[in-house]
Scaffold this active site. Structure first.
Site, PDB file in Angstrom:
ATOM      1  CE  LYS A   1     -13.935  16.723   3.839  1.00  0.00           C
ATOM      2  NZ  LYS A   1     -13.065  16.919   5.000  1.00  0.00           N
TER       3      LYS A   1
ATOM      4  CE  LYS B   1      -4.979  -0.861  -2.258  1.00  0.00           C
ATOM      5  NZ  LYS B   1      -4.783  -0.169  -0.966  1.00  0.00           N
TER       6      LYS B   1
ATOM      7  CG  ASP C   1      -1.153   2.118   6.991  1.00  0.00           C
ATOM      8  OD1 ASP C   1      -1.217   3.226   7.545  1.00  0.00           O
ATOM      9  OD2 ASP C   1      -1.579   1.926   5.843  1.00  0.00           O
TER      10      ASP C   1
ATOM     11  CD  GLU D   1     -13.042  14.845   8.013  1.00  0.00           C
ATOM     12  OE1 GLU D   1     -13.033  14.577   9.234  1.00  0.00           O
ATOM     13  OE2 GLU D   1     -14.051  14.732   7.309  1.00  0.00           O
TER      14      GLU D   1
ATOM     15  CG  ASP E   1      -1.802   1.171   1.320  1.00  0.00           C
ATOM     16  OD1 ASP E   1      -2.302   1.606   0.269  1.00  0.00           O
ATOM     17  OD2 ASP E   1      -1.996   1.685   2.431  1.00  0.00           O
ATOM     18  CE  LYS E   2       0.167   7.367  -2.576  1.00  0.00           C
ATOM     19  NZ  LYS E   2       0.384   8.394  -1.518  1.00  0.00           N
ATOM     20  CB  THR E   3      -2.046   6.412   1.964  1.00  0.00           C
ATOM     21  OG1 THR E   3      -2.163   7.015   0.683  1.00  0.00           O
ATOM     22  CG2 THR E   3      -2.340   7.435   3.040  1.00  0.00           C
TER      23      THR E   3
END
Length: 1440
Positions: free
Chosen positions: A878, A1100, A1120, A812, A566-568
């Site tokens: 948003k 994934k 994570d 946020e 994963d990236k984030t």
């Protein structure tokens, strides 16, 4: 014409009068109990139906007002909510509604609030073709349910009990499935009521037991589990054969020693593990809580295990919920509370729960007055699905759902106290029903070992067959009796040869390595301890060690071929920093400050440094002295940043005036209506629970660092620090106002229509209506706001309080902090209002009319508000640019708005190229009447059960359109420490790295370059197709180009390519009917790294699956967040990072690490060594067993294939379990092929395990080596004792001694790193053999009926020939192995040998350099640097 009859459901509102003349059956049913107000009726469809009512045949009772009806047969006035049976599997809802489904086989997938992109051919069943049914479907197989915010599915077995249990308990309700349960408060039931007569007596208590065994069941149950293993069954079969008189080879008792040792060792290990579970259960069961006692009319302290369904519980802030509790009272206004479910589902964000409707208005609620009954769903594994109704004595039914339920193991937060009634306890709670235990994954090395064990069985059968044939041929030579063999039946050589076959199976049984499995488990335990205590895998910033949660796959870490990351939060810190923003086409940059550069990884981020130009633009005025248009847009932008979120503001500590023992202390400001400790009833109480000692700590929330004294904005900003670690966004925890907008009460469909008509008829006074709607909402905050203004006037400063923000997502938190930096301060938020402190305007209050939570389909979040005192209803949104920009209102190409959007799009592209996360903000001015109509229709969608999720999304889309652009933000998520170096090492090790992210393609590519996943010399291949044919053509084009490059390079592929593919293209590629999966995987084989953008959690997991199954590769997944769980569980090795998104990934992982950089040492060092250790262990085990068996077999040539053995039986039985037991453990746990520094500096050495070179094709070489060594061991002894008078037992003792010494020399030859442990293993083996031999031959002259072997070892060792044999045998036996290895290292050395030689040369060059430098300096002592390098040289010499 005959009238059509049909079944439909009906929910009768309490305020709706029905015409009894037209509905006689309806009138008859209404005469029943007033508590039952929802039915299904049988009648003809006529035009005389009441408006909004559907009538039909049959009867049914709905689960709740918010759920669907439960089908039942006609005439049954109180139907049981039976579960329908169906085959196959089902995937459960995560939304709380009851899914309409007919019995069918296969799978049923329903939506969670995080939906995923599935292949185009994956279609759901046509809803229109299914009959409405709300029966809970219970299937044979597994049920799956998803968390509300991730793709996590928990597998729960729903198999029927065995036939014998169904037979024994056929009269019991233990195995019955109820569709609902009735719960009554326990305090209204007489205290001495027997359990069988108690209304709640049939429900489980709150005591839990996760242990597998009890004192009575341990021995039989453990043995039963062990005999499920084929190896154990095989050895039991051997023991049975040995007890047959015709087949007896060894002493009956002696032959059982190996099996008993294995069973005892495994039982002790299982007992140790179960003991830990027992201690955990005991600690949990003895925790205490406060329960309302009906006789004393006060709360008393009891243990969790004594809690029962129907008890009313009082919980304080930070207290853990002991059972599933229905919320009845909260100390917070409007009856809300917040819970932290980190211990339950790993999500650290706070979730809001609401008191049951009607109780929030009853501030004088007391437990003694609560006499309502509950009709709720039966226990289920669906965590976020709960429906039912509360039935008051008046007959009023109040619906309850998951928003009213506090789940066991969650923790109360930001609330002084709550009270509620227990509805599920113990193993019926949702947390315990989802506790499915650890998963089992098999390592590749273990799978290959099992294949070789099968070959051992084949070899054993061949040896036994040869022995049986030899026996037959030998006996066939004799025509009469054999005087020296009286036991043979000469009349039937065939029968005797068959017996010989079975005898040889008993004699040669150790060829099947029973002890190998136990030895491997012991070695893996040591490996886990080494990983857990390794300082290299420890992160000092987070104070976390690497945790091994799966003990059976430690060697898989050394065989990884593909890494899916994963990236984030995995590659990045998941600590969002407000970096850029664009307002009305103007870009404002916020570069990294000096404080950010020196900020530690886990320290709070410093405040945002405002942009000077933006500060000027915020206050810019036109020629008339008014704020300019751009200044107004800037102010609105920051207002939206502070407004459009779900951030919770914590302003004060929470305190409960009831202590942990149930005694009221101090005042009763919170309205806890309980008697005090001085009450005479308390002094007379005899309940033993009152005497329990205090064992549970209940502490208030942390007190803010500053008091509530008002400060001006500038001084306040100096003290503001974000107080909560950012976490992943969850749609379900977004606060929504349960009260309808503009105070419209929930009505029936007819009532809603009348309400809308009334509103339309009063159009002229709509503004006055809207003005009056805010009074009740504003009333709640008027006191707080009044105090602020009062204090402000006294101190002559702006009224602002110090706030602590608790955000659901790091995005946020970054947005609210950025608005704080520009003095747009979020002061307070509750479900109905938001209070913002704006520059020049002071405190401004907004009424929340509706919150449209985020979901992965819409990729946006919206809020509908109205400023108190105003009339405009505004929608602020948003979300992702791909969602917001297409939803903007149409405009002409030459308009100013179009130019503004073009500039904004250009700036968004710039943000993406810089690797920033983009959010776009927009607004829409809503017509109040249209919004009221929309809200009424939306409420109907929320109450529906047919396509509920789809209708709600479409309803949201009606508001989120025709938007006006406000601006956009670019948020930076910085890479973690040493991520580029780690990925570079993995690529050098030959591991293919895939990064799977949901970010935009441009953002992901930029991060890939920063992380060294891509480099400038790489050829980037992009797959961005929008159709199946386009994807196929693109893949084919790239494959043709690669083939050309391979031809030009002479077939030498350096894999200097990287592939980028987006989620839309993956949809076509992963579709089984597209036939593109195999070509796509073939393309990825020529790429060193792959980047998947806009991918969903389900994609994934599916990518990991196809790579693992189609390409037969060893895969590792690392993440994570909760959305990575599916991927982690699908991979061969799942690694969770203890990051900012909760512990869900850690709980589902096989290994847990603190940061991504630890992965490098975990794989390249510990993974490499663990694989090499276990590979050597298995090979050595096969070698020593095969050698010993071959030696026993050669003796049959000299004994007429009679099944005799030349050594004492005790030697044969304990050979594996004592004499040669320790050396394999020393190799498997502590051997080091290379030093750690060499491994980490040379990642290419990882290919040793990645390609399986440590074990590949080694089995047959070991068998040949064992064959040679057995010939040497046996025939050297035969020739040495030729023409001598040595006895059989002395000859056997010499053979055993030669075997053990030769195998220890072989062990020494294989050891690469000598430690005290390796020396001790050799010493222990020799000493154990000699000690046992001398003691046994001296004192055990008669032992269990065995032959007398007194003084055998003494007589053997007194002969000089013995010493000649044990010296010559190891030399000749190991000479071929030593010669071949030396020749190989000289002609074609392996990578590790080359690296070792290079390291030695470098150290020698350093020695010479330092020695010459030391000689030039007139010093008499050596430099300490020289001593260090000298020690390293000695270490390398030891290794080599």
């Amino acid at each position: 014409m005959e009238e059509t009859r049909r079944k439909t459901s009906l929910t009768i509102p309490s305020n709706l009068q029905l015409p009894s003349s037209n509905h006689p059956q309806l009138q008859r049913h209404l005469s029943l109990s007033e508590a039952e107000r929802t039915y299904i009726f049988s009648t003809n469809t006529t035009d005389n139906q009441a408006p909004g009512i559907r009538v039909g045949s049959g009867h049914s009772r709905s689960v709740s007002h918010g759920g669907g009806a439960i089908n039942a047969q006609a005439g049954n006035l109180r139907p049981a909510l039976k579960s329908a049976m169906k085959g196959g599997h089902q995937r459960a809802l995560s939304q709380g509604q009851i899914q309409d489904a007919t019995p069918r086989s296969g799978h049923s997938r329903v939506g969670s609030k995080t939906d995923f992109i599935l292949p185009p051919t994956h279609k759901e069943a046509d809803d229109s073709s299914r009959e409405p049914s709300t029966a809970v479907v219970i299937a044979r197989g597994h049920t799956r349910q998803a968390s509300r915010s991730e793709s996590v599915y928990t597998l729960r077995r729903q198999d029927l009990p065995p036939w014998w249990k169904r037979f024994l308990f056929c009269r019991s309700s233990k195995f019955e499935e109820y569709g609902f349960r009735n719960v009554v408060p326990n305090h209204i039931v007489p205290a001495k009521t027997q359990k069988r007569d108690h209304p709640n007596g049939k429900y489980m208590g709150n005591k839990i037991r996760t242990t597998k065994y009890t004192m009575l069941t341990f021995l039989p149950k453990n043995l039963l589990e062990q005999f499920h293993r084929v190896a154990n069954i095989y050895f039991v079969f051997i023991q049975i054969l040995n007890w047959v008189p015709e087949l007896t080879v060894f002493g009956k008792e002696i032959a059982m020693i190996p099996l008993l040792i294995v069973l005892a060792a495994t039982a002790l290990k299982d007992l140790f593990e179960d003991r830990r579970r027992y201690a955990s259960d005991k600690r949990i069961n003895n925790s205490t809580c406060r329960v309302y006692h009906g006789e004393t009319k006060r709360y008393v302290k009891i243990r969790w295990q004594d809690l029962n369904v129907g008890d009313i519980v009082h919980l304080s802030n930070n207290e853990t919920v002991p059972a599933d509790i229905l919320l009845l009272k909260s100390s917070e206004p409007l009856g809300i509370c917040y819970i932290d479910t980190c211990d339950l589902d790993g999500e650290t964000n706070l979730k809001r729960r609401q008191v049951v409707r009607g109780f929030n208005e009853r501030s004088n609620f007391t437990p003694s007055e609560f006499v309502s009954k509950l009709e709720i769903d039966a226990p289920t594994t669906k965590i976020y699905r709960f429906h039912g109704a509360m039935i008051h004595p008046s007959g009023e039914r109040i619906p309850v759902n998951s928003d009213n339920l506090l789940l066991r193991e969650s923790r109360l937060k930001n609330t002084s106290f709550v009270e509620g009634v227990v509805v599920y306890a113990g193993h019926e709670t949702k947390a315990m029903l989802n506790n499915s235990g650890p998963r089992y994954k098999r390592s590749y090395l273990e799978q290959k070992m099992n294949i070789d064990v099968v070959w051992c069985v084949i070899i054993l059968i061949l040896l036994c067959a040869v022995g049986a044939i030899g026996c037959y041929l030998w006996l066939s030579k004799f025509s009469g009796e054999i005087p020296f063999l009286t036991s043979f039946d000469m009349a039937d050589p065939k029968k005797e040869s068959f017996y010989m076959f079975l005898r040889l199976i008993i004699i040669l049984q150790i060829l099947i390595p029973l002890a190998l499995y136990v030895t491997i488990e012991v070695c893996k335990l040591f490996q886990v301890l080494i990983i857990h205590n390794s300082i290299e895998l420890y992160d000092p910033h987070t104070d976390k060690k690497t945790e091994c949660r799966a003990m059976n796959i430690t060697e898989n870490l050394g065989q990884i071929q593909y890494v899916f990351s994963d990236k984030t939060g995995t590659l990045t810190e998941n600590r969002m920093v407000f970096r850029r923003c664009t307002i009305a086409g103007v870009d404002y940059n916020h570069p990294q400050s000096e404080e950010e550069k020196i900020c530690l990884p886990n320290a709070p981020l410093p405040p945002v440094i405002p942009n000077t130009n933006l500060q000027i633009d915020l206050t810019h005025c036109d020629t008339n002295g008014r704020l300019s248009l751009h200044a107004q847009r800037c102010r609105e932008f920051f207002t939206v940043l502070a407004l459009c979120n779900t951030v919770v503001v914590s302003e004060s500590p929470h305190r409960d005036c009831m202590n942990a023992s149930g005694v009221i202390e101090g005042s009763e400001e919170n309205g806890v209506t309980l008697v005090k400790a001085s009450d005479p009833l308390i002094n007379d109480i005899t309940d033993h629970y009152l005497r329990l000692s205090e064992s549970r700590s209940v502490s208030p929330s942390p007190t803010p660092s500053n008091n509530s004294k008002l400060q001006p904005p500038n001084s306040l900003k100096m003290n503001h620090v974000p107080s909560l670690s950012p976490i992943n966004s969850s749609a379900e925890s977004s606060p929504e106002s349960d009260s309808p907008p503009m105070r419209i009460k929930a009505l029936t469909p007819t009532g809603r229509v009348k309400s809308i008509i009334d509103q339309v008829s009063k159009l002229p006074i709509v503004p006055s209506i809207l003005a009056s709607t805010g009074k009740s909402v504003k009333k709640f905050h008027i006191s707080t706001k009044h105090k602020l203004l009062q204090t402000s006037s006294k101190n002559n400063v702006k009224a602002v309080t110090t706030n602590q923000y608790e955000a659901e997502s790091p995005d946020e938190l970054a947005l609210v902090n950025s608005s704080f930096a520009y003095n747009f301060i979020l002061e307070n938020r509750n479900p109905n209002t938001v209070l913002i402190n704006e520059p020049n305007d002071g405190l401004v209050e907004y009424e929340i009319l509706k919150v449209l939570p985020f979901d992965s389909n819409r990729k946006c979040m919206s809020i509908v508000v109205r400023k108190i005192g105003g009339h405009d209803v505004m929608l602020y949104t948003k979300g992702a640019d791909s969602t917001i920009l297409p939803a903007l209102a149409k405009c002409t190409n030459d308009s100013e708005e179009y130019k503004l959007r073009e500039r904004t799009q250009h700036q968004l592209d710039l943000y993406a190229r810089q690797g920033l996360r983009v959010l776009v903000f927009a607004k829409r001015n809503l017509n109040p009447i249209e919004f009221s109509e929309w809200y009424s229709q939306h409420q109907e969608y929320e109450m529906s059960t047919d396509n509920r999720e789809k209708k709600i999304r479409e309803s949201f889309g009606l508001l989120e359109r025709n938007l006006t652009l406000i601006g956009a933000t670019g948020i930076e998520d910085r890479l973690q420490e040493d991520v580029p170096e780690t990925i570079d090492s993995l690529l050098q090790a030959g591991i293919v790295v895939w990064v799977l992210t949901g970010d935009k393609t441009e953002t992901a590519i930029n991060i890939a370059y920063s992380a060294k996943l891509f480099h400038s010399q790489m050829e980037i291949l992009k797959l961005t197709a929008r159709s199946r044919d386009a994807a196929e053509n693109c893949i084919k084009f790239y494959m043709d180009e690669i083939e050309k490059q391979l031809i030009e390079a002479g077939g030498n592929d350096l894999k200097n390519r990287a592939l980028v593919v987006d989620g839309k293209t993956l949809t076509f590629i992963l579709d089984p009917k597209s036939n593109l999966t195999v070509p796509f995987l073939e393309l990825t084989r020529y790429c060193a790294s792959v980047l998947c953008c806009r991918s969903t959690p389900l994609q994934k997991a599916y990518l990991v699956k196809v790579v693992k199954e189609e390409q037969k590769m060893s895969t590792l997944a690392i993440g994570d967040g909760a959305n990575d769980v599916s991927m982690l569980q699908m991979a061969d090795v799942g690694i969770g990072i203890c990051g900012q998104e909760g512990m869900q990934a850690v709980m589902a992982s096989d290994f847990a690490i603190a940061k991504f950089k630890i992965l490098e040492k975990l794989l390249l060092i510990h993974g490499h060594l663990n694989y090499d250790r276990l590979a050597k262990l298995i090979i050595y085990f096969f070698y020593k067993n095969a050698t010993f068996v071959f030696v026993l077999f050669w003796f049959q040539l000299y004994s007429g294939f009679s099944g005799s053995v030349m050594m004492e039986q005790m030697y044969v039985m304990i050979y594996n379990f004592l004499f040669t037991a320790v050396p394999p453990i020393a190799v498997g746990a502590f051997e080091k092929r290379l030093h750690e520094d060499i491994l980490i500096k040379n990642p290419k050495l990882y290919r040793w395990g990645r390609l399986g070179k440590g074990y590949k094709n080694q089995f047959w070489l070991v068998m040949l080596d064992s064959l040679w060594q057995s010939l040497v061991i046996f025939f050297i002894a035969v020739k040495a004792y030729d023409d001598s008078t040595v006895g059989l037992w002395e000859f056997g003792a010499t053979i055993v001694s030669s075997c053990i010494i030769t195998m220890l020399c072989h062990f020494a030859l294989e050891v690469r790193t000598w430690t005290i442990i390796h020396v001790g293993a050799i010493a222990f083996s020799l000493l154990s053999f000699l000690t046992f031999a001398f003691v046994y031959n001296t004192y055990c002259t008669t032992f269990m009926g065995l032959p007398n072997t007194a003084r055998t070892i003494q007589d053997t060792m007194s002969n000089v020939v013995f010493y000649e044999i044990i010296i010559l045998t190891p030399v000749l036996a190991l000479l071929p192995r030593y010669f071949i290895r030396s020749l190989k290292n000289s002609i074609k050395p392996s990578d590790d040998i080359i690296v070792q030689l290079e390291s030695k040369r470098e150290i020698k060059r350093g020695e010479k350099l330092l020695a010459s430098w030391s000689a030039r300096s007139d010093t008499t002592t050596r430099s300490p640097i020289f001593r260090i390098t000298h020690n390293q040289d000695q270490t390398l010499k030891t290794i080599s």
